[in-house]
Design an enzyme around this catalytic site. Structure first.
Site, PDB file in Angstrom:
ATOM      1  CG  ASP A 293      16.985 154.669  29.864  1.00  0.00           C
ATOM      2  OD1 ASP A 293      17.824 155.378  30.445  1.00  0.00           O
ATOM      3  OD2 ASP A 293      15.957 155.123  29.325  1.00  0.00           O
TER       4      ASP A 293
ATOM      5  CG  ASP B 173      14.815 159.727  33.166  1.00  0.00           C
ATOM      6  OD1 ASP B 173      13.983 159.862  34.075  1.00  0.00           O
ATOM      7  OD2 ASP B 173      15.996 160.101  33.270  1.00  0.00           O
TER       8      ASP B 173
ATOM      9  CG  ASP C  31      13.595 155.931  26.260  1.00  0.00           C
ATOM     10  OD1 ASP C  31      14.742 155.861  26.753  1.00  0.00           O
ATOM     11  OD2 ASP C  31      12.868 156.931  26.383  1.00  0.00           O
TER      12      ASP C  31
END
Length: 226
Positions: A8, A10, A169
């Site tokens: 991922d 961000d 996250d």
């Protein structure tokens, strides 16, 4: 040994929360709407710009999303200009990526951020060609947690699900990796907490980037829990 890692963007590779907060608050302010803190934007983000704007408007009291079209347009315009505002690699990410390259592990980025913005952020932070594949939000490919984007990367690399790690996250990332049948690692330096990651299927949760190296060895996968 795993052959590839999908990251991922961000909160996982890049510390982008200041940029998202800055652009979001500027867009809201244009229409007299209240600003929010970075802690708020960590929960507004994760499902693409359109959902971020919707969540911000609902938090601002616009329950009917009356300002949606104009705020979304403003956000996209501002973000196109300032998506790199105070953006930096997450601590420890560059050494991790360097080590993965040394080991011959291929790397990809999969983000719900628009594709052009994803490429700009990744290439400005890490350089062109550093990752083997970069994929942001594109027309015709459903956003995460739909696994379609992961399947595109698997096809591009010519590898199977068991050859990959998926790293993110948020709950969106955990659902994405699990839907694709990939060993999925949640990280604690991003936007969300351990509880969310574990409740959404994380196979492992790590607190520092270098801990991901232990997950590359299939024999150690189930021992890594952060």
């Amino acid at each position: 040994m795993k052959k590839a890692v999908i990251f991922d963007l961000d909160g996982t590779l890049a510390d982008t929360i200041a940029s998202i907060t800055y652009c979001g608050n500027l867009a809201l302010a244009q229409f007299g709407l209240p600003s929010f803190q970075e802690a708020d934007y960590k929960y507004f983000a994760g499902d693409g710009a359109a959902m971020l704007v919707r969540r911000a408007l609902l938090a601002a009291g616009d329950e009917k999303l009356a300002h949606y079209d104009e705020v979304y347009a403003a956000y996209r315009k501002i973000f196109a200009k300032d998506c790199m505002y105070q953006v930096k690699p997450c601590d420890g990410i560059v050494p991790l990526l360097t080590e993965l390259k040394k080991r011959g592990v291929r790397t990809a980025v999969l983000s719900n951020k628009p594709d052009a913005d994803s490429r700009r952020v990744v290439e400005e932070l890490f350089g062109k060609g550093f990752f083997d594949h970069i994929q942001g939000q594109k027309d015709g490919i459903p956003r995460k947690p739909d696994p379609a984007g992961v399947y595109r990367i698997m096809e591009a690399f010519g590898l199977e699900a068991e050859d990959f790690l998926y790293v993110g996250d948020s709950s969106v990332d955990m659902k994405t990796g699990k839907a694709a049948g990939i060993y999925t690692v949640g990280v604690l330096w991003g936007f969300r907490d351990r509880k969310e990651l574990e409740e959404n299927g994380a196979d492992a949760v790590i607190g520092r980037p270098e801990e991901l190296l232990d997950c590359l060895d299939e024999k150690q996968e189930r021992q890594v829990s952060g």
